[in-house]
Each structure stands twice: as C-alpha cells, then as structure tokens.
Write a protein that holds these residues in place. Structure first.
Motif, short mmCIF file in Angstrom:
data_model
loop_
_atom_site.label_atom_id
_atom_site.label_comp_id
_atom_site.label_asym_id
_atom_site.label_seq_id
_atom_site.Cartn_x
_atom_site.Cartn_y
_atom_site.Cartn_z
N UNK A 126 21.50 4.17 -12.10
CA UNK A 126 20.05 4.37 -12.19
C UNK A 126 19.67 5.83 -11.95
N UNK A 127 20.26 6.45 -10.94
CA UNK A 127 19.93 7.83 -10.63
C UNK A 127 20.27 8.78 -11.75
N UNK A 128 21.42 8.57 -12.38
CA UNK A 128 21.84 9.41 -13.50
C UNK A 128 20.91 9.24 -14.70
N UNK A 129 20.55 7.98 -15.00
CA UNK A 129 19.66 7.73 -16.14
C UNK A 129 18.27 8.33 -15.91
N UNK A 130 17.77 8.19 -14.68
CA UNK A 130 16.46 8.76 -14.35
C UNK A 130 16.50 10.28 -14.49
N UNK A 131 17.58 10.89 -14.02
CA UNK A 131 17.73 12.34 -14.13
C UNK A 131 17.64 12.77 -15.60
N UNK A 132 18.30 12.03 -16.48
CA UNK A 132 18.31 12.41 -17.89
C UNK A 132 16.92 12.29 -18.51
N UNK A 182 11.29 3.31 -1.97
CA UNK A 182 11.65 4.64 -1.47
C UNK A 182 12.85 5.21 -2.22
N UNK A 183 13.79 4.36 -2.58
CA UNK A 183 14.96 4.83 -3.33
C UNK A 183 14.56 5.24 -4.74
N UNK A 211 7.68 2.52 -14.17
CA UNK A 211 7.41 1.09 -14.17
C UNK A 211 8.70 0.30 -14.42
N UNK A 212 9.51 0.78 -15.37
CA UNK A 212 10.76 0.09 -15.72
C UNK A 212 11.76 0.12 -14.56
N UNK A 213 12.00 1.31 -14.01
CA UNK A 213 13.05 1.43 -13.00
C UNK A 213 12.62 0.87 -11.65
N UNK A 214 11.33 0.74 -11.40
CA UNK A 214 10.90 0.08 -10.17
C UNK A 214 11.41 -1.35 -10.14
N UNK A 215 11.45 -1.99 -11.32
CA UNK A 215 11.99 -3.36 -11.40
C UNK A 215 13.48 -3.36 -11.10
N UNK A 216 14.21 -2.35 -11.61
CA UNK A 216 15.65 -2.29 -11.37
C UNK A 216 15.97 -2.14 -9.88
N UNK A 270 0.82 -1.20 0.00
CA UNK A 270 0.00 0.00 0.00
C UNK A 270 0.86 1.26 0.00
N UNK A 271 1.95 1.25 0.79
CA UNK A 271 2.85 2.40 0.82
C UNK A 271 3.50 2.64 -0.54
N UNK A 272 3.88 1.54 -1.20
CA UNK A 272 4.47 1.66 -2.52
C UNK A 272 3.47 2.24 -3.51
N UNK A 273 2.23 1.77 -3.44
CA UNK A 273 1.19 2.28 -4.35
C UNK A 273 0.93 3.76 -4.10
N UNK A 274 0.98 4.17 -2.83
CA UNK A 274 0.78 5.59 -2.49
C UNK A 274 1.90 6.45 -3.09
N UNK A 275 3.15 5.98 -2.98
CA UNK A 275 4.27 6.72 -3.54
C UNK A 275 4.16 6.80 -5.07
#
Length: 397
Positions: free
Chosen positions: A309-315, A87-88, A281-286, A44-49
C-alpha cells in the motif's frame, strides 16, 4: 489468531463474556453511551485527518509549499505507521505529499522498487493478507476451478500469466491437476514478469510478439491476468495505448479463456487533486480491512502496508507522467475496452460464485462482500468494490 481477533471485535460489554458485576440497566446504558462517545471521537479524529490531507493536497496541487508544509507538520503529529488504520493511511499519504513537494517522486519510487523484501518475507506478509482478506484467495479459487474445467479436454495445458510475480496461484492448481483423473499430461506456464521462474518473458508487455510465446497447435491455452493491467500506460501517456496493444496480443493468442481480474479504481485522473481525493477514499478501505482483522502490532501487517500500500500510494501521489504506473480503471471501463478488442464475456459459473460467497461469509469478517454484476464477480469491503473478475472468449471471425 485471526478467529480470536474477529471474536473480540464482535463482542460488546453486554455479552456474557464481557459482563460486569453489579450489571444494572443503568450501568449498561452508561457503558453504551461511553462506547458511542469513543466511537464518535475516533470518527471525528479520522475526519480531521482526512480534512488536513485534503487541504494539504490542494496546496500541493497549486505548489503552495509554505501552506502545504505547515499542514504536513500537523498531519505528522497525528499519523503514524504504527497507529490505527486511519493514522497509518495518513502517514503514507503524507510521505507521498512530502516527496511530491520535493520533486523526488521518480527516484524515490525507483528506490522502493529496487529495495524489495526477500521472497521468504514476502510470503509471510502475503500469508497474513490471505488469512485476513479473501480477495486474492477467492479470485484464485474461482480462476483455478475454471481452468480445471478446460483442462479436462487438454493433453497439454498452457497457461500464460500476465504478472506472475511469485506465482502463488499455481501450486494449488498443480495439486488439483495431479489429483484429476484423465487430465492433461503436460502443463506449461509462461510467466510475464521480472521474477525468475517458469518460462519467463521479462520485457514490456506491449512489446511482446506472439511468436515469443511459443504456442503450439495441440495446446489448450488459457491467459490469466490478475489485477496487473492497471500498471500499463493508458491513453493519456501515449497516443498508442499499451492497454489496447496488450489486449490485441491476448486476442491474437486466441485463448480458450482469458481470465481477467480487475483492480477497480477511479483514482486515475490526470488532475492531481482529483486523483488524490479518490485515492484517499480507496486506500482508507484497504487500511480499514487490516484494522478490523489483524492486530496493530503484527509485523507482517506492517510489512504488507509498507511494501504494497505504501509503495502504491507513493507512486500515485508523488509521480507524474510516465513515472506514474498506478493507473486503475473501473471494471466497466475494462469491459468496454475488452469488448472493443474482439472478446465476449463468458457467463459466471453460479455454483462457483455461491461457493465463494459461502466461504467468505463463513471464514472472513462480516464486512467483506461478494456480489455479481452481469458476468462480473465483485469483491469489496463495506459496499466499496475493490476487485472484479470475469472470463472472456475471443469472438470467432
């Protein structure tokens, strides 16, 4: 370390190691019920985020800064680079949304690129990734075995690696070649990258001319590209597609084999919100992969998540136009492109695929999946295809 982590993840309170004194059927039922409640609460917490991130992205997409900033405050309260996988993931997506709102995507991403970690630290982080996740290791294993088959008839083997980076793939191949009787007497590796090793050509791939590769007639040439063509500009950026140009260059090389690893992704939409939702959806799996396999306080895990991951998401969240270099396509889209350029697929070596499947099943988390679709070897997590690998040969004119 990782075997211990997997063992603990797989145990439950009913197993002999976790049994409690006074272990009645009623007690066991209470423990199972409590476990379900904790699991449901976490879900539930994950769905809320996810819901908050999605709503925030909608506001960012229409430049509603007040609403977006209010939601970002809520997301920040429940996300952290030190938390669980969800959370990450939320932390890094929030960073991207904040930067997008500020209009600082391009300069911040350029800063992230220039502020690279040392090769020693990168190797440590990569080591944790390889131990936890089979994708790169199994891809390199399959590719190197196919190259070994071609090397048997070569006096000089020339590998042209599009995206060599640190060259982690090649020490194992070199060891195999040294142990092989009657193999090539000479090995050349031409690396297309900004790193200084082997024979390096550091320039935009779509501007490289065939003559610069210095191919000789007596060489057996293999082109290797593992998950890097996703960073080339696509048809939406320029009427002259860099992807088509590079594939035509590879075709003109006339390699004995073109080994193509594809980062399978659908988050290359020109529309911000659609791209954001699919990327989430993609990066949640990573992030879920590391959450299931590596301790939360592991420093190398945190480094990999931040630097990769953080750098790719930023881009992909904060940058637009030519500044956005994260532009993956699905392996089926790449199949159409590659066929159109004058290649044909080579059937998979089923014996090698079976070895990959067996190694993943015996050495890695049970939620990793290896599958086959046509002549593609697919690798994924919990049913989501993350990487695909295939070998190609030029069609004879």
């Amino acid at each position: 370390m990782f075997d211990d982590v997997l063992l603990c993840k797989g145990e439950n309170e009913d197993s002999p190691k976790c049994s409690l004194n006074g272990n009645s059927a009623q007690h066991r039922q209470i423990k199972r019920s409590n476990g379900r409640r904790k699991k449901n609460k976490k879900k539930s917490e994950a769905e809320d985020l996810w819901s908050l991130l999605t709503q925030c992205a909608q506001s960012v997409g229409v430049n509603d800064q007040r609403t977006a900033n209010e939601m970002l405050k809520l997301i920040r309260q429940h996300s952290s680079e030190f938390g669980d996988g969800t959370q990450r993931s939320a932390h890094y997506f929030a960073n991207g949304l904040t930067t997008h709102l500020a209009g600082m995507g391009a300069p911040l991403y350029a800063h992230l690129l220039s502020n690279r970690t040392s090769a020693a630290d990168a190797l440590k982080a990569y080591g944790v990734y390889v131990l936890a996740c089979p994708f790169k290791k199994m891809s390199n294993f399959y590719a190197n075995k196919r190259i070994m088959e071609l090397a048997e008839k070569a006096t000089t083997l020339h590998i042209i690696d599009f995206g060599i980076c640190y060259g982690f793939q090649w020490p194992c191949l070199i060891q195999l070649l040294l142990a092989q009787a009657g193999g090539p007497s000479k090995l050349r590796i031409t690396g297309l990258s900004s790193h200084n090793q082997c024979n390096v050509i550091a320039k935009k791939w779509e501007t490289i001319q065939l003559e610069e590769l210095k191919i000789t007639k007596d060489e057996v040439v293999v082109v290797n590209c593992m998950y890097r063509l996703k960073n080339l500009p696509d048809d939406t950026v320029s009427p002259t597609s860099a992807r088509e140009t590079v594939l035509k260059l590879i075709r003109s090389i006339n390699p004995e084999s073109f080994i193509h690893g594809v980062a399978n992704g659908t988050y290359n939409a020109p529309f911000f919100f659609s791209r954001f939702r699919k990327a989430l959806f993609h990066f949640s799996a990573q992030f879920d992969i590391f959450e299931a396999t590596v301790a939360q306080d592991d420093p190398q895990r945190m480094m990999f998540e931040k630097e990769i991951h953080g750098r790719d998401i930023m881009n992909l969240v904060a940058c637009e136009g030519t500044e956005r270099v994260e532009r993956p396509e699905t392996y089926k889209q790449w199949q159409v492109r590659t066929l159109r350029t004058g290649f044909k697929q080579v059937p998979l070596n089923q014996e090698l695929v079976k070895k990959v499947m067996d190694m993943v099943q015996s050495s890695y988390h049970r939620d990793f999946v290896v599958d086959v679709d046509g002549h593609w070897m697919l690798q994924g997590w919990k049913g989501r295809i993350i990487y695909a690998l295939s070998c190609w040969k030029p069609v004879k004119n």
